[in-house]
Design an enzyme around this catalytic site. Structure first.
Site: not given
Ligand code: NAD
Length: 409
Positions: A102, A142
């Site tokens: 990571k 991510d």
């Molecule tokens: P992203 O940046 O596209 O979206 C994040 C979302 O969370 C946004 O809607 C943002 O407004 C919201 N957010 C941020 N801070 C917040 C808060 N304090 N309270 C409520 N909402 C909040 O990120 P993503 O890629 O969608 O990732 C989201 C989660 O999924 C993370 O934990 C990430 O590690 C996990 N994840 C992502 C992927 C991927 O392929 N993108 C894969 C596995 C896991």
């Protein structure tokens, strides 16, 4: 317990069931390599900005290490170590031939211009290009990063190493990305939601869902839930949220969120806070934003009977115990959100074969991996009378442990 302690706690719960020796535990928990770099860059106003970047390579017993790049103000060494470790178990649970890693930068991207975002990405790759690569360690998007950031990252990497699209996944389609990568994590989340509901003799159609986060993972999760006939009754993002007990009109909300840079103010829905969302009336809760949001208090008050961990580390360890006592079914992050890394693997395979798959093939292969992995986790949980989380860790740790022993030290 903080996130590092929680990761160790989950690991040890499974290791106890497996009778894993203390020496093996220490070996498997210790990251292979941790790197912290200074990222200096010129800001648009001419001043010098200095940022800190991290890359942690946790384990490579099963193959090259794999894990996302997170750009978020709360990124620190402990968080990256924890998330790298989660990647090791996640790639093993879905049985793709990778280890775990990571990385990230402690930065608030909302304060950066597009040019600054490009420069910080390129300077970070300048610092870590020697330690990543198609056979070593393969970054992906991510929180706070997307296909555009991956395009700059791969372009910068290739300035040192020549044409090597397989060094990073989650790239745009025009630059050797894969069909279906952007939607993959959300699609995987909905596949496992469907699978767990079937085991509980319920159906996705007509179920009510509360969803935290409307970024990459949250927005695709919402879209596929809606298409499956589930009612998404509440959604929040960083600025707040919206609720409609009859079910939100997701296609309209996607357009609204794109136009207004958030879900708040969406017509025909009442306002809701992030705290209210976690406790609201819905059968299924899907955290898809930050870690640590399901606290002990939330676990006590939560009305949902099923939690699907789309985010990494959303449930605190103490809260997890309360949920178990309350018989709330929790599908753990290392299974629930593994769709992203699975299609990243498909992208890497396509890059290495110089052969493109179409979207139906990607979706079909993803469905197979997610359903098989879910069934295996479910069966181990039933056999050993443990939670789905402990069952997933037993599978992940078992596969990594066997590879480590077979390879030898
Ligand atoms: P992203 O940046 O596209 O979206 C994040 C979302 O969370 C946004 O809607 C943002 O407004 C919201 N957010 C941020 N801070 C917040 C808060 N304090 N309270 C409520 N909402 C909040 O990120 P993503 O890629 O969608 O990732 C989201 C989660 O999924 C993370 O934990 C990430 O590690 C996990 N994840 C992502 C992927 C991927 O392929 N993108 C894969 C596995 C896991």
């Amino acid at each position: 317990m903080n996130a590092v302690e929680a990761a160790r706690y989950y690991f040890n719960q499974a290791a106890d069931h497996m009778g894993l020796s203390q020496n093996m535990r220490k070996l498997m928990l210790t990251p292979k390599r941790e790197v912290k770099v200074q990222i200096p860059m010129e800001m648009d106003n001419g001043e010098i900005g200095t940022f800190i970047g991290y890359r942690v390579q946790h384990d490579d017993a099963r193959g090259p290490m794999k894990g996302g790049l997170r750009f978020h103000p709360e990124v620190d060494a402990d968080e990256v170590v924890t998330l790298a470790q989660l990647m090791t178990w996640k790639t093993a649970v879905v049985n793709i031939p990778y280890g775990g890693a990571k990385g990230g930068i402690a930065v608030d991207i909302s304060q950066l211009s597009r040019g600054e975002l490009e420069r910080i990405t390129r300077r970070f790759i300048d610092n870590i290009h020697d330690m990543i690569g198609p056979d070593k360690d393969i970054p992906a998007p991510d929180m706070g990063t997307n296909a555009q950031v991956m395009a700059w990252a791969v372009n910068q990497y290739e300035k040192y190493h020549g044409f090597s699209p397989a060094c990073i996944t989650g790239k745009p389609l025009e630059l050797h990305g894969s069909e279906g990568r952007e939607e993959a994590t959300g699609r995987g989340v909905v596949i496992v939601t469907d699978a767990v509901l079937k085991k509980l003799k319920r159906t996705l159609a007509g179920s009510t869902v509360a969803l935290q986060g409307f970024g990459n993972v949250g927005s695709f999760t919402a879209r596929f839930l809606y298409e499956s006939g589930a009612k998404v009754v509440a959604i929040t993002d960083v600025a707040g949220g919206v609720r409609n007990p009859q079910g939100l009109d997701i296609p309209s909300l996607l357009r609204w969120s794109a136009d207004h840079k958030g879900v708040t103010g969406f017509p025909g829905a009442e306002a809701i806070t992030n705290d209210e969302l976690l406790r609201c009336e819905a059968e299924i809760l899907i955290p898809a934003a930050l870690g640590g949001v399901i606290t002990e208090n939330v676990a006590r008050d939560m009305r949902a009977r099923v939690v699907i961990e789309a985010a990494n580390n959303p449930t605190r360890a103490e809260a997890d115990e309360i949920l178990q006592k309350r018989d709330v079914v929790v599908v753990p992050d290392i299974l629930a959100n593994a769709g992203g890394v699975t299609v990243s693997y498909f992208e890497w395979v396509q890059n290495r074969q110089h052969f493109r798959w179409d979207l139906p093939r990607v979706r079909q292969e993803l469905e197979r991996v997610m359903v098989d992995s879910f069934d295996r986790v479910w069966n181990i949980a039933q056999e050993k009378h443990v939670s789905l989380r402990t069952a997933a860790y037993i599978i992940g740790i078992g596969r990594v442990g066997r590879a480590t022993v077979l390879g030898g030290i």
